[in-house]
Scaffold this active site. Sequence first.
Site, PDB file in Angstrom:
ATOM      1  N   GLU A 127      -0.207   4.124 -13.408  1.00 28.00           N
ATOM      2  CA  GLU A 127      -0.706   5.212 -14.252  1.00 28.00           C
ATOM      3  C   GLU A 127      -2.152   5.583 -13.970  1.00 28.00           C
ATOM      4  OE1 GLU A 127       1.935   4.384 -18.221  1.00 28.00           O
ATOM      5  OE2 GLU A 127       0.211   3.110 -17.873  1.00 28.00           O
ATOM      6  N   PRO A 131       0.810  -1.220   0.000  1.00 26.45           N
ATOM      7  CA  PRO A 131       0.000   0.000   0.000  1.00 26.45           C
ATOM      8  C   PRO A 131       0.848   1.277   0.000  1.00 26.45           C
ATOM      9  CG  PRO A 131      -0.798  -1.534   1.667  1.00 26.45           C
ATOM     10  CD  PRO A 131       0.492  -2.105   1.129  1.00 26.45           C
ATOM     11  N   THR A 155       3.945   1.841  -1.496  1.00 27.24           N
ATOM     12  CA  THR A 155       4.471   2.174  -2.826  1.00 27.24           C
ATOM     13  C   THR A 155       3.316   2.434  -3.799  1.00 27.24           C
ATOM     14  OG1 THR A 155       4.706  -0.176  -3.352  1.00 27.24           O
ATOM     15  CG2 THR A 155       6.639   0.947  -2.491  1.00 27.24           C
TER      16      THR A 155
END
Length: 729
Positions: free
Chosen positions: A691, A618, A620
């Site tokens: 992304e 969680p 990173t």
Amino acid sequence: MTLDLKIDNPDPSHRPDDLAQGVLGTETDRPDGWAKVAGSATYAAEETVGDLLHGVLVRAPGIGAVTCPNLSDVRAMPGVRAVLRDDRLIRNAAQGMADEAPVQGADAADYVGQPIALVVAESFEQARHAAQVLDVVIQTKDAPTDPSAVDPEVPDDKQSAMGDLDAAMAEAAVTVDAIYTTPSMSSAAMEPHAATAQWDGDTLTLRGSLQMLKFNRNELADSIGLPPEKVRIMAPFVGGGFGSKLGISADCVAAALAAMELGQPVRVVQHRRNVFEVNTRRSETRQHIRLAADADGRLTGLGHDALVSNLPEERFSEPVVQGSHFAYAAANRKLGVQIARIHRPASGSVRAPGESVGVTAFELAMDELADKAGIDPVELRLRNIPEKDPESGKPFSSHRLKEALTQGAEAFGWSARTAAPRQRKEGEWWIGTGMAAAFRVNMVIEAEARISLRQDGAVVRSDMTDIGTGSYAIFGQIAGELLGLSPDRVSVELGDTDYPPGSGSGGSFGAASTGTAVWLAGMEIRRQLAERLGCDETELTLKDGLAIFSNRRVPLEELLCDGPIDGHGHVQPGDASEKVRQATFGAHFAEVAVNGVTGEVRVRRMLGSFAAGRILNPRTARSQCHGGMIWGIGMALTEELTHDRRDGHAVNRDLAGYHLPVNADVPPLDVLFVEERDDWAGPMQAKGIGELGICGAGAAILNAVYNASGARVRDLPATPDRVIATLPD
Ligand code: MOS
């Protein structure tokens, strides 16, 4: 021994029963963190090499044929060892996942700033001085640089249509028909592109700043005319990439050519100006969006047509409408991308190519629809969630948009919002809130990794990179989880083409693709351990350094005294993508203040809610989402790579003129993860997250600007002049 897996069904057979070590899915520290903070992590330009020569790239000041009349004078300058005007110098960085050299040649410049020579000298100062003395004469040719001034290409394979959108628009109760524009943008990674090249026997060894080494090796080999086995690339630390380091770059090819010619190590570091000019930009876009809906806000038609640009001969085009294919149900659809061939610096992938700008514009249009239909923006999205992929009819592998919207709205306090704009004012500032949905395709690509389990712990190896994303941390967690070791007993070695080829870092597929290869390597070791123990693999539990089975507890050290166990993992995409549509989903919420006098916008708080399968770490993952949301602030308010009208050159080509959000622009950002496991994503059930956080983030901010002030800005970024121009009187 290798464990191979092609992902073509949601088969759980490579998932052990004892997945409960509490290593995977927890917030471990980054093992590379201390080295980075302390400055002992060396980046490409910091590599210490003896007998080092320094190369400086020379940029074209115009567009056209290039000559250098004083070349021989410069070659004779003090300290200068070579001036390469080699036709193997590259024009642009390669695109992602290429295996061949990008367009090469130094005889003609296709855009202002193109590298046309490399000056190599004994000191950096000598090289830089000689590069400045080198006369570059351009026989200027007429070259279009404005995308709206040329007839664009309309590639057949980038157009799609279903039903009759024009009829749907004519019959709809509510419509939106508007043009949105986004400017060129730059990846603007903190670490400039840099390379140090040297001969090591008959192998060319390159220390670079790159995202995808197995491809970069082939691209470099092809660029300089060596077989790939004679090229080794290392990139153990990379200071950000965001797409600009997906492919081999000019510094790498130039340094390699010079090192080959001179038989001595050569370093080439891109000047910040090169970074903005030579590496790929995100194309500007002009997006025509049409929405047709019934009185309840259910979409009956959806159109998304985009104009983007690139240089002649470049294969990439910004896939603006990628997210619009699957985001919302609507029977009548028309989507397409057209490409203007112009002579601005090449365009390529920049963080979340396609959806970052495409979803952002689309979600601005959705807000306009909600406003016109008098429907709450969250509710409008909920009403248009498709049951299955709207175009192919395939089921979704998993789909948690609804949960992302409702959980995000709850956590943000969305219900306190006033739907009508211009309802809240504090002094000169209008206050309001807005939201947008987030969509991003999910991919798995081929990857390999190896784990060696030894008495003192495990070593994970792959040529995978960690570009700031957390690869070092999560691969250690994956191996630790499967082998029952705490992360401090697992070391992870990355970024070297001598190691098994990973996926590389791109398209948000790195953690899930290479991570699955690490996982499979761990499963293969479990199989071999079971064999040594003479037990069934399914009975074996590995925990706290112990192998546990039928009431026996054997320390791994004991099992390994006969030697280490190696496991190799290899994952490939199977035909899962033909059976299901796989994507990640989310929702953004923002509160802004808009100054009614100056047009200045301040983001006061943001919350992102994301569904991306199993969250491996969680901390990173959240950090990635923060990064994406911050880029959303930039996209909405500040970021614009401006091109000169005469010759297309990038005007604001440094970090002073290219306005990325800084700490003072970034408010508290909340991130929440929606619980999800996607069985179609492989045994880890994890999808890409890197992304997702940028997709639609800027739209939430601009929708909040409308709610606050009544200003609808359709041309990004919403700088104060544009806000003022669209503010109601
Ligand atoms: Mo990404 S734009 O594939 O680094």
